[in-house]
Write a protein that holds these residues in place. Structure first.
Motif, PDB file in Angstrom:
ATOM      1  N   ASN A  36      -2.062  10.875 -19.920  1.00 25.31           N
ATOM      2  CA  ASN A  36      -2.917  10.836 -18.734  1.00 25.31           C
ATOM      3  C   ASN A  36      -3.147   9.393 -18.298  1.00 25.31           C
ATOM      4  O   ASN A  36      -3.032   8.464 -19.111  1.00 25.31           O
ATOM      5  CB  ASN A  36      -4.277  11.485 -19.020  1.00 25.31           C
ATOM      6  CG  ASN A  36      -4.171  12.968 -19.272  1.00 25.31           C
ATOM      7  OD1 ASN A  36      -3.568  13.695 -18.489  1.00 25.31           O
ATOM      8  ND2 ASN A  36      -4.752  13.426 -20.375  1.00 25.31           N
ATOM      9  N   PRO A  37      -3.490   9.181 -17.033  1.00 25.02           N
ATOM     10  CA  PRO A  37      -3.860   7.831 -16.594  1.00 25.02           C
ATOM     11  C   PRO A  37      -5.098   7.335 -17.336  1.00 25.02           C
ATOM     12  O   PRO A  37      -5.881   8.128 -17.867  1.00 25.02           O
ATOM     13  CB  PRO A  37      -4.153   8.016 -15.101  1.00 25.02           C
ATOM     14  CG  PRO A  37      -3.437   9.265 -14.710  1.00 25.02           C
ATOM     15  CD  PRO A  37      -3.487  10.144 -15.917  1.00 25.02           C
ATOM     16  N   THR A  38      -5.259   6.032 -17.375  1.00 24.41           N
ATOM     17  CA  THR A  38      -6.458   5.414 -17.937  1.00 24.41           C
ATOM     18  C   THR A  38      -7.088   4.550 -16.847  1.00 24.41           C
ATOM     19  O   THR A  38      -6.519   4.365 -15.778  1.00 24.41           O
ATOM     20  CB  THR A  38      -6.132   4.561 -19.170  1.00 24.41           C
ATOM     21  OG1 THR A  38      -5.169   3.552 -18.805  1.00 24.41           O
ATOM     22  CG2 THR A  38      -5.566   5.422 -20.287  1.00 24.41           C
ATOM     23  N   SER A  39      -8.279   4.020 -17.129  1.00 24.88           N
ATOM     24  CA  SER A  39      -8.961   3.236 -16.109  1.00 24.88           C
ATOM     25  C   SER A  39      -9.777   2.121 -16.739  1.00 24.88           C
ATOM     26  O   SER A  39     -10.023   2.098 -17.954  1.00 24.88           O
ATOM     27  CB  SER A  39      -9.860   4.128 -15.261  1.00 24.88           C
ATOM     28  OG  SER A  39     -10.870   4.697 -16.075  1.00 24.88           O
ATOM     29  N   GLN A  40     -10.192   1.195 -15.897  1.00 30.32           N
ATOM     30  CA  GLN A  40     -11.038   0.083 -16.301  1.00 30.32           C
ATOM     31  C   GLN A  40     -12.018  -0.204 -15.172  1.00 30.32           C
ATOM     32  O   GLN A  40     -11.668  -0.142 -13.990  1.00 30.32           O
ATOM     33  CB  GLN A  40     -10.189  -1.160 -16.581  1.00 30.32           C
ATOM     34  CG  GLN A  40     -10.991  -2.397 -16.923  1.00 30.32           C
ATOM     35  CD  GLN A  40     -10.114  -3.586 -17.269  1.00 30.32           C
ATOM     36  OE1 GLN A  40      -8.974  -3.418 -17.696  1.00 30.32           O
ATOM     37  NE2 GLN A  40     -10.627  -4.791 -17.083  1.00 30.32           N
ATOM     38  N   ASN A  41     -13.251  -0.523 -15.530  1.00 35.59           N
ATOM     39  CA  ASN A  41     -14.239  -0.844 -14.511  1.00 35.59           C
ATOM     40  C   ASN A  41     -13.838  -2.094 -13.733  1.00 35.59           C
ATOM     41  O   ASN A  41     -13.340  -3.068 -14.306  1.00 35.59           O
ATOM     42  CB  ASN A  41     -15.614  -1.077 -15.143  1.00 35.59           C
ATOM     43  CG  ASN A  41     -16.178   0.165 -15.773  1.00 35.59           C
ATOM     44  OD1 ASN A  41     -15.815   1.290 -15.412  1.00 35.59           O
ATOM     45  ND2 ASN A  41     -17.078  -0.011 -16.735  1.00 35.59           N
ATOM     46  N   LEU A  42     -14.067  -2.059 -12.423  1.00 30.49           N
ATOM     47  CA  LEU A  42     -13.852  -3.218 -11.567  1.00 30.49           C
ATOM     48  C   LEU A  42     -15.192  -3.547 -10.926  1.00 30.49           C
ATOM     49  O   LEU A  42     -15.549  -3.020  -9.871  1.00 30.49           O
ATOM     50  CB  LEU A  42     -12.796  -2.905 -10.503  1.00 30.49           C
ATOM     51  CG  LEU A  42     -12.227  -4.061  -9.660  1.00 30.49           C
ATOM     52  CD1 LEU A  42     -10.972  -3.612  -8.920  1.00 30.49           C
ATOM     53  CD2 LEU A  42     -13.234  -4.601  -8.645  1.00 30.49           C
ATOM     54  N   ASN A  43     -15.969  -4.374 -11.611  1.00 32.45           N
ATOM     55  CA  ASN A  43     -17.284  -4.793 -11.118  1.00 32.45           C
ATOM     56  C   ASN A  43     -17.353  -6.308 -11.250  1.00 32.45           C
ATOM     57  O   ASN A  43     -17.373  -6.843 -12.363  1.00 32.45           O
ATOM     58  CB  ASN A  43     -18.413  -4.150 -11.929  1.00 32.45           C
ATOM     59  CG  ASN A  43     -18.395  -2.635 -11.847  1.00 32.45           C
ATOM     60  OD1 ASN A  43     -18.360  -2.062 -10.764  1.00 32.45           O
ATOM     61  ND2 ASN A  43     -18.407  -1.966 -12.997  1.00 32.45           N
ATOM     62  N   PHE A  44     -17.387  -7.008 -10.119  1.00 33.21           N
ATOM     63  CA  PHE A  44     -17.291  -8.463 -10.177  1.00 33.21           C
ATOM     64  C   PHE A  44     -18.294  -9.094  -9.230  1.00 33.21           C
ATOM     65  O   PHE A  44     -18.371  -8.752  -8.057  1.00 33.21           O
ATOM     66  CB  PHE A  44     -15.872  -8.910  -9.798  1.00 33.21           C
ATOM     67  CG  PHE A  44     -15.541 -10.303 -10.241  1.00 33.21           C
ATOM     68  CD1 PHE A  44     -15.018 -10.550 -11.495  1.00 33.21           C
ATOM     69  CD2 PHE A  44     -15.753 -11.388  -9.388  1.00 33.21           C
ATOM     70  CE1 PHE A  44     -14.717 -11.836 -11.906  1.00 33.21           C
ATOM     71  CE2 PHE A  44     -15.456 -12.681  -9.782  1.00 33.21           C
ATOM     72  CZ  PHE A  44     -14.927 -12.918 -11.042  1.00 33.21           C
TER      73      PHE A  44
END
Length: 449
Positions: free
Chosen positions: A339-347
């Motif tokens: 399955n796809p994975t993800s990472q938070n994008l908070n900058f």
């Protein structure tokens, strides 16, 4: 249309002999694919992309009966040969590797702007869109794969209701984003596509996966989005959405016989953010290339079953972008992972640093557990509420992924092959007691964003 492999073997074995003679006469190598090159009526050149990402060039020639030629991936210099026919405006080609083995098929249609069609591998279980533009001479240098991708924020009205949205155009004509009726609803999800004539077809669903509406339209030369908006009750509106912010897109792509990868990510005027996200993408890209190289190295000569076998993609979803921050999710997908994975994008664009959970929530607050409980309390509203397997799976999930939205904090599960990624957005006011003192949070609570 089928081609005898013995005939192809003879054709390719004699190719080098005829190639030297015909190159001397005409400078065009593909004439060597014909038994009687002097009968060739035309030679045409095309440039294009697989799924609007991987640059290829085609040289096609015809003797009035057959069409033959070659296709080359511009970055890897990998070459395939093409044999087929054209009937009226329809084009059908078989793709062969240098060993004269069939590796795929292409079916297309001639248009005023070139050729539009579909490529499929030899097993017909993998396909790609292929758009080709006719050019005067062979192209040698690849284009920038991000030149027709973008991230834009829009504002407008549907009837009397003010609305805003973020749209992202990715590869293969895919479009995604978020939609919000200002002061009326939570953020809704946009998914859709653009066709070969640049018409856009978008569907809108809420977080519970329930349909909310559809948009169909196109962009004018000033990037205004003129659409027909249809609500689920059938009521239609003619709308114009005006662009507010336009973000460029960073892009990397590569393809050869067995592999292909591409990454897309927003680029801002903030150098710290650009360096941060580029490092994430380069690190992931490096891991993918290493894995691909190891698999391909197990076999010195690739075979048709390996055609485009190893594929990897990375992209982003942006929910908020303003002078202070950019927020969303980074997604990673590959053909060798389940399955796809993800990472938070908070900058934080002011401080030049990533925003972590400890920068938002108090140390004693278990935000993942809170989000899960909040989601379960809303479960009866969900489109999958009566699906027992969905409910069982949801009970196993953590909601550790998070980012900002206009009306609250978005929390999400991991990916599921059937249910996708499930999420819930909790209003800022409900989380007020669990926030640390933070300028960004205060601005959301005050409605400044």
């Amino acid at each position: 249309m089928k081609c005898n492999n013995n005939v192809l073997t003879v054709l390719f074995s004699s190719f080098s002999i005829m190639l030297s003679a015909q190159t001397f006469w005409t400078g065009e190598p593909v004439l060597g694919l014909f038994e009687k090159p002097e009968k060739v009526e035309w030679v045409k050149y095309y440039k294009g992309r697989f799924n609007d990402m991987n640059d290829v060039v085609l040289t096609l020639a015809s003797d009035g009966k057959n069409i033959k030629g070659e296709m080359e991936y511009l970055r890897s210099k990998t070459v395939f040969y093409l044999v087929g026919e054209a009937k009226k405006n329809k084009l059908i080609l078989q793709e062969y590797d240098p060993e004269a083995l069939i590796t795929g098929y292409f079916k297309g249609e001639y248009t005023d702007s070139g050729i539009r069609g579909q490529w499929q591998n030899v097993d017909n279980n993998l396909g790609s869109d292929l758009k080709l533009e006719e050019v005067k001479s062979r192209v040698e240098v690849p284009s920038y794969c991000g030149d027709n991708k973008w991230v834009r924020t829009y504002s407008g009205s549907v009837g009397k209701d003010k609305a805003s949205m973020i749209l992202q155009k990715n590869g293969a004509g895919k479009v995604m984003g978020t939609f919000l009726f200002v002061n009326k609803t939570n953020t809704q999800k946009i998914k859709g596509y653009s066709d070969s004539f640049d018409n856009f077809y978008l569907t809108i669903k809420d977080e519970m996966n329930r349909p909310q509406g559809k948009m169909e339209g196109s962009f004018d030369d000033k990037n205004k989005f003129n659409v027909n908006y249809t609500k689920t009750n059938g009521k239609e509106f003619t709308c114009t959405f005006h662009p507010d912010i336009n973000l460029a897109v960073g892009c990397q792509e590569y393809a050869d016989y067995a592999t292909s990868y591409d990454v897309l990510y927003p680029k801002t005027r903030n150098e710290a953010f650009n360096q941060w996200i580029e490092e994430i993408m380069l690190t992931w890209n490096g891991k993918c290339k290493k894995y691909m190289s190891e698999i391909v190295a197990m076999r010195q000569t690739p075979v048709p079953s390996m055609r485009q076998m190893l594929r990897a993609h990375a992209w982003t979803d942006i929910d908020v972008y303003n002078d202070d921050l950019i927020s969303g999710q980074i997604h990673f997908s590959s053909s060798w992972t389940k399955n796809p994975t993800s990472q938070n994008l908070n900058f934080n664009l002011k401080s030049g640093k990533e925003i972590l959970a400890k920068d938002i929530f108090t140390s004693e607050f278990d935000y993942a557990a809170y989000a899960k409980k909040y989601m379960k309390n809303r479960l009866l509203q969900h489109a999958y509420a009566k699906d027992e397997k969905f409910v069982t799976w949801l009970n196993t999930q953590k909601f550790e992924a998070f980012n900002f939205r206009s009306e609250g904090i978005y929390f999400a599960t991991d990916y599921h092959p059937i249910y996708g990624r499930q999420s819930v957005t909790i209003p800022y006011k409900k989380l007020k007691d669990f926030f640390v003192k933070n300028t960004i949070i205060q601005n959301f609570l005050k409605g400044k964003y």
